[in-house]
Write an enzyme that holds these catalytic residues in place. Structure first.
Site, short mmCIF file in Angstrom:
data_model
loop_
_atom_site.label_atom_id
_atom_site.label_comp_id
_atom_site.label_asym_id
_atom_site.label_seq_id
_atom_site.Cartn_x
_atom_site.Cartn_y
_atom_site.Cartn_z
N CYS A 302 0.80 -1.23 0.00
CA CYS A 302 0.00 0.00 0.00
C CYS A 302 0.83 1.28 0.00
CB CYS A 302 -0.91 0.01 1.22
SG CYS A 302 -2.11 -1.33 1.19
N1 NAD Z 1 -2.42 -6.23 1.81
C1 NAD Z 1 -2.88 -5.22 2.49
O1 NAD Z 1 -2.51 -5.02 3.62
C2 NAD Z 1 -3.89 -4.25 1.89
C3 NAD Z 1 -4.52 -3.35 2.76
C4 NAD Z 1 -5.47 -2.48 2.27
C5 NAD Z 1 -5.75 -2.49 0.91
N2 NAD Z 1 -5.12 -3.37 0.06
C6 NAD Z 1 -5.50 -3.34 -1.33
O2 NAD Z 1 -6.32 -4.48 -1.60
C7 NAD Z 1 -6.07 -4.96 -2.90
C8 NAD Z 1 -5.67 -6.43 -2.85
O3 NAD Z 1 -4.45 -6.54 -2.14
P1 NAD Z 1 -3.96 -7.91 -1.50
O4 NAD Z 1 -2.87 -7.53 -0.56
O5 NAD Z 1 -5.10 -8.71 -0.98
O6 NAD Z 1 -3.38 -8.64 -2.78
P2 NAD Z 1 -2.86 -10.16 -2.88
O7 NAD Z 1 -1.83 -10.17 -3.92
O8 NAD Z 1 -2.57 -10.69 -1.51
O9 NAD Z 1 -4.14 -10.95 -3.39
C9 NAD Z 1 -4.72 -10.74 -4.62
C10 NAD Z 1 -5.38 -12.04 -5.08
O10 NAD Z 1 -6.05 -11.73 -6.32
C11 NAD Z 1 -5.86 -12.82 -7.17
N3 NAD Z 1 -6.09 -12.34 -8.53
C12 NAD Z 1 -5.29 -11.61 -9.33
N4 NAD Z 1 -5.89 -11.36 -10.50
C13 NAD Z 1 -7.10 -11.94 -10.44
C14 NAD Z 1 -8.21 -12.03 -11.34
N5 NAD Z 1 -8.15 -11.46 -12.54
N6 NAD Z 1 -9.29 -12.70 -10.93
C15 NAD Z 1 -9.34 -13.27 -9.72
N7 NAD Z 1 -8.34 -13.22 -8.82
C16 NAD Z 1 -7.25 -12.56 -9.19
C17 NAD Z 1 -4.46 -13.31 -6.90
O11 NAD Z 1 -4.28 -14.64 -7.31
C18 NAD Z 1 -4.41 -13.14 -5.37
O12 NAD Z 1 -4.85 -14.31 -4.71
C19 NAD Z 1 -5.00 -4.04 -3.50
O13 NAD Z 1 -5.63 -3.01 -4.20
C20 NAD Z 1 -4.34 -3.46 -2.28
O14 NAD Z 1 -3.77 -2.19 -2.53
C21 NAD Z 1 -4.20 -4.27 0.55
#
Ligand code: NAD
Length: 468
Positions: A302
């Site tokens: 983030c």
């Molecule tokens: N990790 C954090 O702490 C956090 C906190 C707040 C917000 N976010 C936001 O949340 C969002 C997700 O982050 P995350 O950390 O969970 O990511 P991540 O990489 O942990 O998980 C994303 C998942 O999406 C899947 N994916 C990718 N493309 C896909 C598709 N086309 N269809 C279906 N699944 C698909 C991947 O296989 C993965 O399992 C981002 O925008 C991030 O900025 C993350």
């Protein structure tokens, strides 16, 4: 949920959806089962909503089906319990989206190699939803992104289905939603920023208030009704753009304040003042001061990334985001500072970095989690290698340093035993995992470069410690 009776919102979609949300019979689909999507899906399942997780990663889907976890702070038992009850299942079959009432998108939003927003995951996911989109469904984007994404990118892709969801304005005080009677759309679209903080033991997902907004009042009401069932509080804002900006403000606030303490740390080092002591003292002020801590640089999905989504969008308005650029510059320079501190410390001991054996402790971007995205440790290792050092690492969460988009070091963890520690010219603490015995690390090492003040309670051999 409260609606202003003077101006009822006349969308049959939102009324049907709201009653399903209230009875917890709404079927929830979560797309992207990572650090954000998996806990969110489990939260809905625990609260009695039939929940289906969608991911393109077959291996993750198979593990979830067996009740196994791939995220260290989410126990397999929490998944197995919901799978066994039949409340949660995972799939790669996007045709099953037709059966969902709500579809929550939690896919990555990284930067591309030119540090510009890479919305390919969001676009691919939305394009995968479109052929299965049904009347009355609520689609919510949760991924962090620049203001305008929901209205300008997601909604037009969904409308390629032939169904319509008009953008119309409404008013809200955070709780009540008021609007003129509107054209009912065919489906509902909202944005609700994720505020997940992996590994945070103080706040669980449902305890953190959930900001929601719709592209119209019906969508906002539906999102408020859904999230209100599983989060202790919701807070409605008047547009998806405001909700998107809210998340970027939160992360930019952290990015800028971390840069500020990082810069002050560099000054304090020159002045012979302990920045951590100063922060502890400033923290005693009961108002007007929030502590931020210096470190080896920013990490995680983030804070190093999201502010640059805004920078990119601001260019459209010919507006330079100077605070963000400056903060990025300062934070990005911290790994160089770590390596320069080590080089100087070796120099004063008549050693040189070239050919020195160096052990890096901690690869995760922050303590006690198994996430190394954008971790400053990786840049530190790269710089050490560029300087000719022989680098090993240890991290309790990473027995092997797997390949990332940018790095492929091909290393495996070296246990920091007394003998191993003694064999290195220097040990660099980059991530202050709680499981480390810092007294033993200092006792057995020749030189310890500490980027986190992790050794603050170590009393003996302090002359071996270099805070940086
Ligand atoms: N990790 C954090 O702490 C956090 C906190 C707040 C917000 N976010 C936001 O949340 C969002 C997700 O982050 P995350 O950390 O969970 O990511 P991540 O990489 O942990 O998980 C994303 C998942 O999406 C899947 N994916 C990718 N493309 C896909 C598709 N086309 N269809 C279906 N699944 C698909 C991947 O296989 C993965 O399992 C981002 O925008 C991030 O900025 C993350």
């Amino acid at each position: 949920m409260q609606i202003n009776k003077a101006h009822p919102i006349v969308s049959p979609e939102s009324t049907t959806f709201t009653s399903k949300a209230h009875s917890k019979s709404a079927h929830v689909g979560v797309i992207g089962l990572g650090y954000v999507g998996l806990p969110l899906g489990l939260l809905f399942a625990r609260n009695g909503f039939p929940t289906t997780g969608f991911d393109i990663d077959q291996a993750k889907v198979e593990m979830l089906g067996k009740g196994e976890s791939y995220i260290s702070h989410i126990p397999g038992s929490a998944i197995a319990e919901q799978v066994e009850k039949g409340g949660f299942c995972a799939t790669t079959d996007f045709a099953l989206l037709t059966g969902m009432d709500a579809i929550l998108i939690c896919v990555p939003t990284p930067l591309d190699p030119h540090r510009e927003p890479d919305l390919s995951f969001v676009c691919n996911t939305t394009e995968a939803i479109t052929p299965h989109l049904q009347r009355g469904q609520l689609v919510v984007l949760e991924s962090t992104t620049y203001p305008g994404t929901t209205e300008e990118v997601v909604l037009p892709l969904l409308e390629k289905s032939g169904l319509r969801c008009p953008i119309t304005r409404y008013e809200t005080d955070g709780f009540r939603i008021t609007a003129r009677p509107q054209h009912a759309g065919d489906f509902l679209v909202a944005f609700s920023p994720e505020r997940e903080d992996p590994g945070n033991k103080q706040f669980q997902t449902h305890q953190v208030p959930k900001v929601v907004a719709g592209v119209n009042a019906s969508s906002a009401l539906a999102a408020q009704a859904l999230y209100g069932q599983v989060f202790e509080k919701t807070f409605v804002v008047s547009s998806t753009r405001a909700a998107e900006m809210t998340k970027i403000l939160e992360n930019t606030y952290r990015c800028v304040n971390i840069a500020l303490v990082n810069e002050l740390k560099l000054l304090c080092l020159r002045m012979g003042i302990d920045i951590w002591e100063v922060i502890e003292a400033a923290k005693t002020k009961p108002f007007g001061f929030t502590p931020f801590f210096p470190g080896p640089g920013l990490g995680g999905h983030c804070i190093p990334i999201d502010p640059f989504y805004l920078t990119w969008k601001a260019r459209e308005y010919e507006f330079p985001t100077r605070f963000i650029e400056l903060a990025g510059e300062i934070n990005a320079a911290m790994p160089e500072h770590v390596v320069a501190s080590l080089r100087n410390a070796l120099n004063t001991r008549k050693r040189c970095l070239q050919d020195s054996r160096v052990l890096v402790l901690g690869i995760a971007y922050k303590k006690d989690i198994d996430d190394l995205r954008e971790s400053p440790s990786l840049r530190v290792i790269e710089l050490l290698k560029d300087n000719g050092a022989q680098v090993d690492y240890h991290d309790p969460y990473f027995p092997h340093l797997h390949r990332t988009r940018k790095y492929d070091f091909g290393l495996s963890a070296v246990e920091p035993t007394a003998e191993a520690l003694a064999s290195y010219e220097a040990v660099v603490i980059v991530t202050d995992h709680s499981s480390y015995d810092y007294a033993a690390i200092v006792r057995n090492s020749r030189l310890v470069v500490d980027t986190r003040n992790a050794t603050k309670d170590v009393k003996e051999h302090r002359e071996r410690i270099v805070l940086c």
